[in-house]
Design an enzyme around this catalytic site. Sequence first.
Site, PDB file in Angstrom:
ATOM      1  N   GLY A 125       0.757  -1.241   0.000  1.00 55.58           N
ATOM      2  CA  GLY A 125       0.000   0.000   0.000  1.00 55.58           C
ATOM      3  C   GLY A 125       0.785   1.286   0.000  1.00 55.58           C
TER       4      GLY A 125
ATOM      5  N   GLU B 211       3.721  -6.990   1.616  1.00 56.70           N
ATOM      6  CA  GLU B 211       3.309  -7.282   0.234  1.00 56.70           C
ATOM      7  C   GLU B 211       3.405  -6.029  -0.622  1.00 56.70           C
ATOM      8  OE1 GLU B 211      -0.718  -8.446   0.941  1.00 56.70           O
ATOM      9  OE2 GLU B 211      -0.158 -10.271   2.029  1.00 56.70           O
TER      10      GLU B 211
ATOM     11  N   ARG C 206      -5.248   3.448 -15.936  1.00 50.72           N
ATOM     12  CA  ARG C 206      -5.380   4.161 -14.660  1.00 50.72           C
ATOM     13  C   ARG C 206      -6.033   5.546 -14.784  1.00 50.72           C
ATOM     14  NH1 ARG C 206      -1.904   5.534 -11.628  1.00 50.72           N
ATOM     15  NH2 ARG C 206      -2.888   4.786  -9.723  1.00 50.72           N
TER      16      ARG C 206
ATOM     17  N   TYR D 140      -9.261   5.732 -12.561  1.00 54.80           N
ATOM     18  CA  TYR D 140      -9.140   6.419 -11.268  1.00 54.80           C
ATOM     19  C   TYR D 140      -8.810   7.898 -11.421  1.00 54.80           C
ATOM     20  CZ  TYR D 140      -7.576   1.535 -10.562  1.00 54.80           C
ATOM     21  OH  TYR D 140      -7.427   0.179 -10.606  1.00 54.80           O
TER      22      TYR D 140
ATOM     23  N   CYS E 266     -12.255   5.021 -29.075  1.00 53.56           N
ATOM     24  CA  CYS E 266     -13.455   5.785 -29.384  1.00 53.56           C
ATOM     25  C   CYS E 266     -14.342   6.019 -28.184  1.00 53.56           C
ATOM     26  CB  CYS E 266     -14.206   5.098 -30.505  1.00 53.56           C
ATOM     27  SG  CYS E 266     -13.217   5.154 -31.996  1.00 53.56           S
TER      28      CYS E 266
ATOM     29  N   TYR F 245       0.716  -1.505 -12.298  1.00 56.83           N
ATOM     30  CA  TYR F 245      -0.679  -1.439 -12.732  1.00 56.83           C
ATOM     31  C   TYR F 245      -0.796  -0.797 -14.113  1.00 56.83           C
ATOM     32  CZ  TYR F 245      -1.030  -2.506  -7.787  1.00 56.83           C
ATOM     33  OH  TYR F 245      -0.865  -3.092  -6.554  1.00 56.83           O
TER      34      TYR F 245
HETATM   35  N1  LLP Z   1      -1.639  -6.850  -0.841  1.00 51.70           N
HETATM   36  C1  LLP Z   1      -2.948  -6.896  -1.122  1.00 51.70           C
HETATM   37  C2  LLP Z   1      -3.799  -7.809  -0.372  1.00 51.70           C
HETATM   38  C3  LLP Z   1      -3.471  -6.054  -2.124  1.00 51.70           C
HETATM   39  O1  LLP Z   1      -4.772  -6.080  -2.404  1.00 51.70           O
HETATM   40  C4  LLP Z   1      -2.608  -5.173  -2.834  1.00 51.70           C
HETATM   41  C5  LLP Z   1      -3.123  -4.310  -3.885  1.00 51.70           C
HETATM   42  C6  LLP Z   1      -1.250  -5.181  -2.497  1.00 51.70           C
HETATM   43  C7  LLP Z   1      -0.792  -6.024  -1.496  1.00 51.70           C
HETATM   44  C8  LLP Z   1      -0.247  -4.298  -3.176  1.00 51.70           C
HETATM   45  O2  LLP Z   1      -0.533  -2.953  -2.950  1.00 51.70           O
HETATM   46  P1  LLP Z   1       0.496  -1.819  -3.411  1.00 51.70           P
HETATM   47  O3  LLP Z   1       1.736  -1.958  -2.558  1.00 51.70           O
HETATM   48  O4  LLP Z   1       0.793  -2.010  -4.861  1.00 51.70           O
HETATM   49  O5  LLP Z   1      -0.243  -0.562  -3.148  1.00 51.70           O
HETATM   50  N2  LLP Z   1      -4.994  -0.992  -9.912  1.00 51.70           N
HETATM   51  C9  LLP Z   1      -4.868  -0.022  -8.848  1.00 51.70           C
HETATM   52  C10 LLP Z   1      -4.213  -0.606  -7.610  1.00 51.70           C
HETATM   53  C11 LLP Z   1      -4.940  -1.803  -7.041  1.00 51.70           C
HETATM   54  C12 LLP Z   1      -4.266  -2.395  -5.822  1.00 51.70           C
HETATM   55  C13 LLP Z   1      -4.919  -3.655  -5.421  1.00 51.70           C
HETATM   56  N3  LLP Z   1      -4.345  -4.313  -4.305  1.00 51.70           N
HETATM   57  C14 LLP Z   1      -4.083   1.179  -9.384  1.00 51.70           C
HETATM   58  O6  LLP Z   1      -3.708   1.184 -10.552  1.00 51.70           O
HETATM   59  O7  LLP Z   1      -3.872   2.156  -8.664  1.00 51.70           O
END
Ligand code: LLP
Length: 422
Positions: free
Chosen positions: A240, A275, A314, A318, A343, A372
């Site tokens: 996150g 993670e 993205r 978003y 389009c 992403y």
């Molecule tokens: N762990 C879990 C359980 C998750 O659901 C996620 C991301 C992560 C780790 C990794 O999170 P990060 O460190 O990358 O923030 N498509 C969206 C982002 C979706 C994230 C989903 N879960 C975007 O382009 O911003």
Amino acid sequence: MDHFALVDGVMHCEGVPLPAIAEAVGSPVYVYSSATFQRHARVFCEGLAAAGDVHLAYAIKANPNLAVLRLLANAGYGADVVSGGELARALAAGIPAADVVFSGVGKTREELVRALDCGLGQFNLELEEEGVVLAQLATERGVTAHATLRVNPDVDAGTHAKISTGKRENKFGVPIDQAPAIFARLASLPGLNLRGVAVHIGSQLGDLAPMEAAYRRVGALMAELRGAGHTIDRIDLGGGLGVPYRAGEVFPSPAEFGAMVARVTRDWGVTLMFEPGRVIAGNAGVLLTKVIWVKPGVTNPYVIVDAAMNDLARPALYDAWHDFAAVRPNGRRMTANIAGPVCESGDTFAMGRDIDEVVSGDLAVFRTAGAYGATMASTYNSRALVPEVLVDGDRFAVVADRINPETILAAERLPEWLKPEA
Ligand code: LLP
């Protein structure tokens, strides 16, 4: 910090001029920097040095390219997967099954079986019934499933609603107040070694306070579970941590994040799992694109590029910002809208943006596209699936082919009744 920079007026990725990649592979194309991946992997790891026994599971969803996974495996990372497909990738990249965490709110029985059969390291359970089914499947196979219970701490992560996961109304985890009872029931099942708690409140977080609040709730839960006689030796604090998308934006560094974690978890006496996805991959990639037209508009001209929302979703999904920069900037600026060829009006990357002046035929990049990006690409409008290139020093390789519309068409069939009469 990344390795995309101007050298003699031409943007390079490490030692490779981006025009050389466009010439060899065409555009649009994702370009990744090995050195940036490696640096981010190292900095994140170092940031957590004071947090004790730490295991890092790279969130494959951010960028699942096989070569990227291999790079990160070489840097000592395991994997966080959310599907059988991601599990297969992790294993194909040489990540030991024991270093893989299986997250996700909808794991199917088939996926659970596949994971058990390969000796998966950790299942993050999202609901009680999943734990019951997993225990049964493990018992049938005479194995033990190692698991944590993912809790929903009801904390607002302060990020985009579509990527927030830790509020009570979100679909993720079990409500933290119900966790002790659910944990007790699952911990008694044969076949299941429920050894900890997992939490992940959302993505692209720019403030450590909500994370800290969630972690403190997990700490209190851990104490309560231990008080009830459970052994807790693992806490998974998810991913996150956000990254800057606009030049000049400041985000908490991995070191600041690590200091907070060390402070909050000092007395926990567990293995901490993380993670991280975006913080490793985000700034390690750009989407290289070519300007097709500069079209007059009502207020500002439209720079129509050959990348579109199907390649980088993205902004459309978003309203995300990706910095746009010319590969050979001429020093002049323009105010423009940037859009792709798809389009629908949603296929717009920016409106009224101050950008490097570009003309038809120029190359440019969308930055911070390593996470992403390609993984969320589609073939909408029967466009090709975008290719990926990995740079290492002064060499580069295509690490995912462009999949052309003809190849996609070849997988489609006319049913008998629609075939033209012979
Ligand atoms: N762990 C879990 C359980 C998750 O659901 C996620 C991301 C992560 C780790 C990794 O999170 P990060 O460190 O990358 O923030 N498509 C969206 C982002 C979706 C994230 C989903 N879960 C975007 O382009 O911003």
